[in-house]
Design a protein around this motif. Structure first.
Motif, short mmCIF file in Angstrom:
data_model
loop_
_atom_site.label_atom_id
_atom_site.label_comp_id
_atom_site.label_asym_id
_atom_site.label_seq_id
_atom_site.Cartn_x
_atom_site.Cartn_y
_atom_site.Cartn_z
N VAL A 18 27.21 -44.79 37.80
CA VAL A 18 25.85 -44.85 38.36
C VAL A 18 25.09 -43.57 38.01
CG1 VAL A 18 24.52 -44.93 40.50
CG2 VAL A 18 26.48 -46.45 40.20
N ALA A 19 25.75 -42.42 38.12
CA ALA A 19 25.10 -41.14 37.79
C ALA A 19 24.72 -41.10 36.31
CB ALA A 19 26.02 -39.98 38.15
N ALA A 20 25.61 -41.58 35.44
CA ALA A 20 25.32 -41.57 34.01
C ALA A 20 24.16 -42.51 33.68
CB ALA A 20 26.57 -41.95 33.21
N LEU A 21 24.16 -43.70 34.27
CA LEU A 21 23.07 -44.65 34.03
C LEU A 21 21.74 -44.08 34.54
CD1 LEU A 21 24.90 -47.95 34.98
CD2 LEU A 21 24.06 -47.33 32.70
N THR A 22 21.78 -43.48 35.71
CA THR A 22 20.57 -42.87 36.27
C THR A 22 20.06 -41.77 35.35
OG1 THR A 22 21.30 -43.36 38.51
CG2 THR A 22 19.64 -41.64 38.28
N ARG A 23 20.96 -40.97 34.82
CA ARG A 23 20.56 -39.88 33.92
C ARG A 23 19.97 -40.42 32.62
NH1 ARG A 23 18.18 -35.40 33.37
NH2 ARG A 23 19.06 -33.96 31.85
N LEU A 27 16.29 -39.56 31.29
CA LEU A 27 16.04 -38.94 29.98
C LEU A 27 15.15 -39.81 29.08
CD1 LEU A 27 19.60 -37.53 29.27
CD2 LEU A 27 17.53 -36.18 29.73
N LEU A 28 15.10 -41.10 29.36
CA LEU A 28 14.30 -42.02 28.56
C LEU A 28 13.29 -42.73 29.47
CD1 LEU A 28 17.28 -43.49 26.51
CD2 LEU A 28 15.63 -41.78 25.75
N PRO A 29 12.28 -42.00 29.95
CA PRO A 29 11.35 -42.57 30.92
C PRO A 29 10.53 -43.75 30.40
CG PRO A 29 10.57 -40.44 30.17
CD PRO A 29 11.95 -40.63 29.60
N HIS A 30 10.45 -43.91 29.08
CA HIS A 30 9.70 -45.02 28.51
C HIS A 30 10.44 -46.35 28.61
CE1 HIS A 30 12.36 -43.55 25.38
NE2 HIS A 30 12.27 -44.75 24.81
N VAL A 45 19.91 -53.09 34.76
CA VAL A 45 19.80 -51.84 35.50
C VAL A 45 18.41 -51.27 35.27
CG1 VAL A 45 20.75 -49.51 35.75
CG2 VAL A 45 22.26 -51.40 35.13
N SER A 46 17.74 -50.89 36.35
CA SER A 46 16.41 -50.28 36.20
C SER A 46 16.21 -49.21 37.27
CB SER A 46 15.31 -51.34 36.30
OG SER A 46 15.21 -51.80 37.63
N ARG A 47 15.08 -48.52 37.16
CA ARG A 47 14.72 -47.50 38.14
C ARG A 47 14.22 -48.11 39.43
NH1 ARG A 47 12.77 -46.26 33.51
NH2 ARG A 47 13.50 -44.44 32.43
N ASP A 48 14.33 -49.39 39.58
CA ASP A 48 13.83 -50.10 40.75
C ASP A 48 12.31 -50.19 40.72
OD1 ASP A 48 14.08 -51.60 43.02
OD2 ASP A 48 14.44 -49.93 44.36
N PHE A 49 11.72 -50.27 39.50
CA PHE A 49 10.27 -50.42 39.38
C PHE A 49 9.81 -51.73 39.97
CE2 PHE A 49 10.09 -47.43 35.55
CZ PHE A 49 9.68 -46.39 36.35
N PRO A 77 -2.25 -44.51 31.42
CA PRO A 77 -2.28 -44.55 29.96
C PRO A 77 -1.24 -45.49 29.37
CG PRO A 77 -1.23 -42.54 30.71
CD PRO A 77 -1.74 -43.25 31.93
N ARG A 78 -1.47 -45.84 28.13
CA ARG A 78 -0.54 -46.66 27.37
C ARG A 78 0.80 -45.92 27.26
NH1 ARG A 78 1.51 -47.46 22.38
NH2 ARG A 78 1.40 -49.55 21.51
N THR A 79 1.90 -46.62 27.49
CA THR A 79 3.23 -46.03 27.31
C THR A 79 4.12 -47.04 26.64
OG1 THR A 79 3.94 -46.78 29.49
CG2 THR A 79 3.09 -44.54 29.37
#
Length: 129
Positions: A18-23, A27-30, A45-49, A77-79
């Protein structure tokens, strides 16, 4: 972190996983999320968006737009593959398809939709952007 499984058998991950997936997601916010291939099926798996984070941001947008009448929109903005989007009182979501994600999330939380269907619909919404 939000995990949705397409399998009837639940997937359990270690704290390290879980820690590795979260990291990775940090690191890849896009990236909106990842799909893990497990021996029991896919796990999204997601950031819970599609959950509390998106709801919290959308609630803050609504507060800003209600409390300050001089603000009529907030442009995000566009991402990556997501186009620029302006949140308004008619559409107080930071994601272009925020209304659709909110509907899926509400149905899942209310028990009106299985997690496999939520994954399918979330992927469909996400892939169309």
């Amino acid at each position: 972190m939000l995990t949705l499984s397409s399998s009837e058998q639940s997937s359990s991950f270690s704290e390290e996983t879980v820690a590795a997936l979260t990291r990775i997601l940090d690191l890849l916010p896009h990236l909106p999320g990842l799909t893990l291939q497990t021996k029991f099926g896919e796990v999204h798996v997601s950031r819970d968006f599609s959950g509390d984070t998106a709801s919290a941001v959308d609630a803050l947008i609504t507060t800003l737009l209600k409390d300050d009448p001089s603000i009529i929109g907030i442009t995000f903005p566009r991402t990556g593959k997501r186009p620029e989007h302006t949140a308004t009182m008619k559409d107080p979501h930071f994601l272009p398809d925020g209304k659709q994600f909110a509907v899926v999330n509400q149905a899942l939380k209310a028990g009106l939709m299985e997690s496999s269907e939520a994954i399918r619909r979330t992927k469909t919404i996400d892939n169309k952007e």
